[in-house]
Design an enzyme around this catalytic site. Structure first.
Site, short mmCIF file in Angstrom:
data_model
loop_
_atom_site.label_atom_id
_atom_site.label_comp_id
_atom_site.label_asym_id
_atom_site.label_seq_id
_atom_site.Cartn_x
_atom_site.Cartn_y
_atom_site.Cartn_z
N LYS A 188 -9.51 9.63 -0.50
CA LYS A 188 -8.75 10.13 -1.66
C LYS A 188 -9.41 11.35 -2.27
O LYS A 188 -8.73 12.29 -2.69
CB LYS A 188 -8.59 9.03 -2.72
CG LYS A 188 -7.58 7.98 -2.31
CD LYS A 188 -7.17 7.10 -3.48
CE LYS A 188 -6.14 6.08 -3.01
NZ LYS A 188 -5.82 5.08 -4.02
N LYS A 210 -1.07 4.53 7.84
CA LYS A 210 -0.72 3.35 7.06
C LYS A 210 0.51 3.64 6.18
O LYS A 210 0.62 4.73 5.64
CB LYS A 210 -1.93 3.03 6.18
CG LYS A 210 -1.92 1.72 5.48
CD LYS A 210 -3.18 1.56 4.63
CE LYS A 210 -3.19 2.49 3.43
NZ LYS A 210 -4.29 2.25 2.49
N LYS A 250 2.03 4.12 -0.73
CA LYS A 250 2.84 4.55 -1.87
C LYS A 250 2.70 6.05 -2.09
O LYS A 250 3.59 6.68 -2.64
CB LYS A 250 2.35 3.85 -3.15
CG LYS A 250 2.59 2.36 -3.17
CD LYS A 250 2.12 1.79 -4.52
CE LYS A 250 1.90 0.31 -4.42
NZ LYS A 250 0.57 -0.12 -4.89
P1 TYM Z 1 -2.83 -1.65 -3.44
O1 TYM Z 1 -2.09 -1.62 -4.73
O2 TYM Z 1 -3.09 -0.37 -2.74
O3 TYM Z 1 -2.10 -2.60 -2.43
C1 TYM Z 1 -1.76 -3.93 -2.79
C2 TYM Z 1 -1.92 -4.86 -1.62
O4 TYM Z 1 -1.11 -4.41 -0.53
C3 TYM Z 1 -1.92 -4.25 0.62
N1 TYM Z 1 -1.40 -3.12 1.40
C4 TYM Z 1 -1.02 -3.20 2.68
N2 TYM Z 1 -1.00 -4.23 3.54
C5 TYM Z 1 -0.53 -3.98 4.77
N3 TYM Z 1 -0.08 -2.77 5.17
C6 TYM Z 1 -0.08 -1.70 4.35
N4 TYM Z 1 0.39 -0.53 4.76
C7 TYM Z 1 -0.57 -1.90 3.03
N5 TYM Z 1 -0.71 -1.09 1.95
C8 TYM Z 1 -1.22 -1.86 0.97
C9 TYM Z 1 -3.32 -4.02 0.12
O5 TYM Z 1 -4.29 -4.35 1.07
C10 TYM Z 1 -3.36 -4.92 -1.09
O6 TYM Z 1 -3.66 -6.26 -0.72
N6 TYM Z 1 -7.50 -2.34 -5.14
C11 TYM Z 1 -6.28 -2.98 -4.70
C12 TYM Z 1 -5.65 -3.84 -5.75
C13 TYM Z 1 -6.56 -4.80 -6.42
C14 TYM Z 1 -6.90 -6.10 -6.00
C15 TYM Z 1 -7.74 -6.62 -7.01
C16 TYM Z 1 -6.59 -6.85 -4.89
C17 TYM Z 1 -7.18 -4.57 -7.62
N7 TYM Z 1 -7.89 -5.69 -7.97
C18 TYM Z 1 -8.30 -7.89 -6.92
C19 TYM Z 1 -7.14 -8.13 -4.80
C20 TYM Z 1 -7.97 -8.65 -5.81
C21 TYM Z 1 -5.28 -1.93 -4.30
O7 TYM Z 1 -5.38 -0.79 -4.64
O8 TYM Z 1 -4.21 -2.44 -3.62
#
Ligand code: TYM
Length: 342
Positions: free
Chosen positions: A111, A205, A208
């Protein structure tokens, strides 16, 4: 009962990657474990953000959790910023974590590189906010997609370090309960769709932040949008459809998505689609996606029409989360030698 914690950032719309990689597995877990699902709004400001969009996306995300099958009578759903302990613990963790650990994070490096600017400090320390989300609840399991595995490893390392530096007998001597301050959690990554790929590039991947909306299916896309995106997705010139051929990442990705939204096995999918051309497979996938997302969208419309109901669920969730989180936070303060609040 074991405890499960996970969350999604309210940046942009929730897509099929978030759903198949994480949210879908939360639904099954809520019947087996004590579950807490947060909308991680504090995470959503690590990059420049739109103020109105954040408010909207936070409620949309919570409504989508419910629409996807999270039952507020079983799971706690809440907004991260409603539990101040997350921000407080992040500070404490940031003081015990070497910068070199954070500098190694792939997401930070990517990023920061893509942004090309002098990024905010929060982008670097973000994994510690995530660690706080998890450690405050003494979580056993954290269901996430593949891309969060490294952050989970860091969370485990930070937990070990705090336990080692401040837990055990040292804490007892201070008048605390001694022993471990944090439980060391484990990642739970699904076997299929742990990394859902972009529709326009099977080696990237689904995300968003990708500039083209054609690269992802959002949970709230209309049937027409879904049909259009599948129609225009990247294909190849090989015959038939197959799993696991590294030279055909798009094919593997779309078959895996199809498998997940239909609930079929790989063998069943191959028996059904193995001989199909892309032209035959695309409408089949489109129909399956629409059929799977329709009930989710219907419930979403109902839930989001009643903001009072939604906000009351978030208030209940935050009340419960605050109790749990404060207990851990006070333990950390005590173990680190802070004078207790009276
Ligand atoms: P975030 O918001 O980017 O994504 C949320 C969840 O979706 C999963 N994910 C994917 N899985 C499969 N294929 C994809 N293309 C894909 N894109 C996203 C992510 O692995 C995630 O599980 N830091 C984290 C959010 C977070 C979190 C937490 C998760 C903050 N605190 C505590 C677990 C526990 C994040 O940015 O996810």
């Amino acid at each position: 009962k074991k405890r499960v914690v996970s969350g999604v950032q309210p940046t942009g719309s929730i897509h099929l990657g978030n759903y198949l990689g994480a949210i879908k597995s939360w639904v099954a877990l809520q019947d087996l474990y004590e579950t807490l699902f947060l909308v991680v709004d504090l995470h959503a400001i690590t990059m420049p953000h739109d103020v109105e969009q954040l408010t909207k996306s936070t409620r949309t995300s919570a409504a989508l959790y419910i629409a996807c099958g999270i039952d507020p009578t079983k799971a706690s759903i809440f907004v991260q910023s409603h539990v101040p302990a997350h921000a407080e613990l992040t500070w404490l963790l940031s003081c015990v974590t070497p910068i070199s650990w954070l500098n190694k994070m792939i997401q930070f490096k990517e990023k920061a590189r893509k942004s090309g600017e002098d990024v905010g400090t929060g982008l670097l320390t973000y994994p510690l906010l995530m660690a706080s989300d998890i450690l405050l609840y003494q979580s056993d399991l954290v269901p996430v997609g593949e891309d969060q595995r490294q952050h989970l490893e860091l969370t485990r390392d930070v937990a070990d370090r705090v336990n080692h530096l401040y837990g055990g007998r040292k804490w007892k001597k201070l008048g605390g309960r001694g022993g471990k301050i944090f439980k060391v959690p484990e990642a739970l990554v699904p076997e299929t769709c742990a990394r859902v790929m972009s529709l326009t590039d099977g080696t990237a991947k689904m995300s968003k932040s990708a500039p083209s909306d054609l690269s992802r299916i959002n949970l709230l896309d209309t049937p027409d949008q879904i049909a259009n995106k599948v129609k225009r997705c990247k294909t190849d010139s090989a015959l038939g459809m197959e799993f696991g051929n590294e030279e055909r990442p798009e094919c593997n990705n779309l078959l895996s998505i199809y498998q997940q939204v239909t609930g079929k096995t790989q063998q069943e999918v191959i028996a059904e689609c193995g001989e199909m051309s892309w032209g035959q497979f695309k409408p089949v996938l489109t129909d399956a996606l629409i059929a799977h997302l329709q009930p989710i969208q219907k419930t979403y419309d109902e839930v989001s029409a009643d903001v009072g109901y939604l906000d009351s669920i978030l208030a209940d969730g935050a009340a419960k989360a605050n109790l749990l989180a404060d207990t851990t936070l006070q333990n950390v303060y005590s173990a680190m030698g802070f004078v207790p609040r009276t």
